[in-house]
Write a protein that holds these residues in place. Structure first.
Motif, PDB file in Angstrom:
ATOM      1  N   LYS A   1      19.749  -2.008  -1.162  1.00  0.00           N
ATOM      2  CA  LYS A   1      18.829  -1.179  -0.378  1.00  0.00           C
ATOM      3  C   LYS A   1      17.819  -0.474  -1.283  1.00  0.00           C
ATOM      4  N   THR A   2      18.287   0.006  -2.413  1.00  0.00           N
ATOM      5  CA  THR A   2      17.406   0.700  -3.354  1.00  0.00           C
ATOM      6  C   THR A   2      16.362  -0.250  -3.927  1.00  0.00           C
ATOM      7  N   ALA A   3      16.797  -1.438  -4.316  1.00  0.00           N
ATOM      8  CA  ALA A   3      15.861  -2.422  -4.874  1.00  0.00           C
ATOM      9  C   ALA A   3      14.837  -2.853  -3.830  1.00  0.00           C
ATOM     10  N   LEU A   4      15.267  -2.998  -2.589  1.00  0.00           N
ATOM     11  CA  LEU A   4      14.351  -3.374  -1.511  1.00  0.00           C
ATOM     12  C   LEU A   4      13.325  -2.271  -1.263  1.00  0.00           C
ATOM     13  N   ARG A   5      13.788  -1.027  -1.270  1.00  0.00           N
ATOM     14  CA  ARG A   5      12.881   0.108  -1.078  1.00  0.00           C
ATOM     15  C   ARG A   5      11.854   0.167  -2.211  1.00  0.00           C
ATOM     16  N   LEU A   6      12.313  -0.031  -3.442  1.00  0.00           N
ATOM     17  CA  LEU A   6      11.397  -0.023  -4.584  1.00  0.00           C
ATOM     18  C   LEU A   6      10.395  -1.170  -4.507  1.00  0.00           C
ATOM     19  N   CYS A   7      10.845  -2.305  -4.019  1.00  0.00           N
ATOM     20  CA  CYS A   7       9.948  -3.451  -3.847  1.00  0.00           C
ATOM     21  C   CYS A   7       8.865  -3.131  -2.812  1.00  0.00           C
ATOM     22  N   ASN A   8       9.250  -2.485  -1.720  1.00  0.00           N
ATOM     23  CA  ASN A   8       8.270  -2.069  -0.706  1.00  0.00           C
ATOM     24  C   ASN A   8       7.278  -1.062  -1.282  1.00  0.00           C
ATOM     25  N   TYR A   9       7.765  -0.129  -2.089  1.00  0.00           N
ATOM     26  CA  TYR A   9       6.878   0.844  -2.740  1.00  0.00           C
ATOM     27  C   TYR A   9       5.865   0.132  -3.631  1.00  0.00           C
ATOM     28  N   LYS A  10       6.350  -0.843  -4.407  1.00  0.00           N
ATOM     29  CA  LYS A  10       5.458  -1.570  -5.315  1.00  0.00           C
ATOM     30  C   LYS A  10       4.376  -2.324  -4.550  1.00  0.00           C
ATOM     31  N   ILE A  11       4.763  -2.954  -3.452  1.00  0.00           N
ATOM     32  CA  ILE A  11       3.778  -3.685  -2.640  1.00  0.00           C
ATOM     33  C   ILE A  11       2.703  -2.726  -2.140  1.00  0.00           C
ATOM     34  N   PHE A  12       3.126  -1.580  -1.618  1.00  0.00           N
ATOM     35  CA  PHE A  12       2.172  -0.595  -1.112  1.00  0.00           C
ATOM     36  C   PHE A  12       1.250  -0.106  -2.226  1.00  0.00           C
ATOM     37  N   HIS A  13       1.823   0.299  -3.347  1.00  0.00           N
ATOM     38  CA  HIS A  13       1.023   0.880  -4.424  1.00  0.00           C
ATOM     39  C   HIS A  13       0.088  -0.135  -5.076  1.00  0.00           C
ATOM     40  N   ARG A  14       0.528  -1.351  -5.235  1.00  0.00           N
ATOM     41  CA  ARG A  14      -0.363  -2.376  -5.797  1.00  0.00           C
ATOM     42  C   ARG A  14      -1.491  -2.705  -4.824  1.00  0.00           C
ATOM     43  N   SER A  15      -1.183  -2.730  -3.542  1.00  0.00           N
ATOM     44  CA  SER A  15      -2.220  -2.969  -2.533  1.00  0.00           C
ATOM     45  C   SER A  15      -3.251  -1.849  -2.544  1.00  0.00           C
ATOM     46  N   MET A  16      -2.784  -0.610  -2.601  1.00  0.00           N
ATOM     47  CA  MET A  16      -3.713   0.525  -2.631  1.00  0.00           C
ATOM     48  C   MET A  16      -4.529   0.535  -3.924  1.00  0.00           C
ATOM     49  N   ALA A  17      -3.939   0.105  -5.021  1.00  0.00           N
ATOM     50  CA  ALA A  17      -4.682   0.031  -6.283  1.00  0.00           C
ATOM     51  C   ALA A  17      -5.847  -0.946  -6.167  1.00  0.00           C
ATOM     52  N   VAL A  18      -5.605  -2.069  -5.511  1.00  0.00           N
ATOM     53  CA  VAL A  18      -6.673  -3.059  -5.314  1.00  0.00           C
ATOM     54  C   VAL A  18      -7.753  -2.495  -4.391  1.00  0.00           C
ATOM     55  N   VAL A  19      -7.337  -1.868  -3.305  1.00  0.00           N
ATOM     56  CA  VAL A  19      -8.289  -1.319  -2.333  1.00  0.00           C
ATOM     57  C   VAL A  19      -9.147  -0.214  -2.958  1.00  0.00           C
ATOM     58  N   LEU A  20      -8.531   0.627  -3.777  1.00  0.00           N
ATOM     59  CA  LEU A  20      -9.243   1.785  -4.328  1.00  0.00           C
ATOM     60  C   LEU A  20      -9.885   1.535  -5.692  1.00  0.00           C
ATOM     61  N   GLN A  21      -9.764   0.341  -6.245  1.00  0.00           N
ATOM     62  CA  GLN A  21     -10.350   0.039  -7.552  1.00  0.00           C
ATOM     63  C   GLN A  21     -11.861   0.301  -7.596  1.00  0.00           C
ATOM     64  N   PRO A  22     -12.644  -0.126  -6.605  1.00  0.00           N
ATOM     65  CA  PRO A  22     -14.081   0.171  -6.656  1.00  0.00           C
ATOM     66  C   PRO A  22     -14.379   1.675  -6.639  1.00  0.00           C
ATOM     67  N   LEU A  23     -13.585   2.431  -5.905  1.00  0.00           N
ATOM     68  CA  LEU A  23     -13.756   3.885  -5.868  1.00  0.00           C
ATOM     69  C   LEU A  23     -13.453   4.486  -7.235  1.00  0.00           C
ATOM     70  N   LYS A  24     -12.403   4.004  -7.863  1.00  0.00           N
ATOM     71  CA  LYS A  24     -12.015   4.495  -9.188  1.00  0.00           C
ATOM     72  C   LYS A  24     -13.115   4.221 -10.211  1.00  0.00           C
ATOM     73  N   ALA A  25     -13.681   3.028 -10.159  1.00  0.00           N
ATOM     74  CA  ALA A  25     -14.743   2.672 -11.102  1.00  0.00           C
ATOM     75  C   ALA A  25     -16.011   3.491 -10.856  1.00  0.00           C
ATOM     76  N   ALA A  26     -16.378   3.669  -9.599  1.00  0.00           N
ATOM     77  CA  ALA A  26     -17.609   4.394  -9.270  1.00  0.00           C
ATOM     78  C   ALA A  26     -17.483   5.888  -9.535  1.00  0.00           C
ATOM     79  N   GLY A  27     -16.285   6.435  -9.399  1.00  0.00           N
ATOM     80  CA  GLY A  27     -16.096   7.870  -9.560  1.00  0.00           C
ATOM     81  C   GLY A  27     -15.825   8.322 -10.976  1.00  0.00           C
ATOM     82  N   ASN A  28     -15.757   7.396 -11.918  1.00  0.00           N
ATOM     83  CA  ASN A  28     -15.494   7.746 -13.308  1.00  0.00           C
ATOM     84  C   ASN A  28     -16.637   8.608 -13.853  1.00  0.00           C
ATOM     85  N   PRO A  29     -16.349   9.862 -14.273  1.00  0.00           N
ATOM     86  CA  PRO A  29     -17.415  10.732 -14.774  1.00  0.00           C
ATOM     87  C   PRO A  29     -18.148  10.161 -15.983  1.00  0.00           C
ATOM     88  N   GLY A  30     -17.486   9.314 -16.752  1.00  0.00           N
ATOM     89  CA  GLY A  30     -18.137   8.698 -17.902  1.00  0.00           C
ATOM     90  C   GLY A  30     -18.966   7.481 -17.524  1.00  0.00           C
TER      91      GLY A  30
END
Length: 156
Positions: free
Chosen positions: A82-111
């Motif tokens: 159950k723990t490994a399955l929950r962690l796998c679901n977390y990873k899927i969510f976080h990797r998906s959000m990383a892809v979705v928010l990558q353009p925002l991260k690049a555009a918002g970089n103060p440098g």
């Protein structure tokens, strides 16, 4: 948002002449049908923090934009605790959000260069969008923060 100390600190971090665009993200897993429990969608929405709240909530103003649908598929349970399955679901969510928010991260970089946008008055400004809030219900908050559902953060 523009009255907080956060706003002033963010504005000071970007280059002269730039402006901060506070981005608010929200997501909520939604059941699409009551007859079959396996039909769901996972939309992610974006709005700006400098839009008045009274306008953000009105569908006709188009102040809130759908930016992605996340996967609702679950990984195979074979050989996972159950723990490994929950962690796998977390990873899927976080990797998906990383892809979705990558353009925002690049555009918002103060440098970085930010992005040029045309304002309502026709003036072109260099804008630095930054994620300022993630709005979610309790279940979503547990998913975003990788905490166990049902556990009180104060007691545990």
């Amino acid at each position: 948002m523009w009255t907080s100390g956060f706003w002033n600190a963010a504005q000071e971090a970007i280059p002269e002449g730039g402006t901060v665009a506070p981005v608010i993200i929200t997501s909520d897993k939604t059941q699409l049908t009551q007859f079959s429990r396996n039909k769901a969608a996972y939309p992610v929405y974006l709005t700006l923090g400098n839009i008045p709240k009274s306008l953000q909530c009105k569908p006709g103003t188009r102040a809130c934009v759908l930016i992605a649908y996340l996967s609702v598929d679950k990984p195979s349970k074979e050989g996972l605790s159950k723990t490994a399955l929950r962690l796998c679901n977390y990873k899927i969510f976080h990797r998906s959000m990383a892809v979705v928010l990558q353009p925002l991260k690049a555009a918002g970089n103060p440098g970085g260069q930010g992005i040029e946008m045309v304002g309502g008055n026709g003036a072109v400004r260099r804008v630095y969008p930054i994620l300022t809030a993630y709005i979610a219900d309790y279940l979503e908050q547990c998913l975003v923060t990788c905490t166990k559902y049902g556990t009180c953060p104060k007691c545990h």
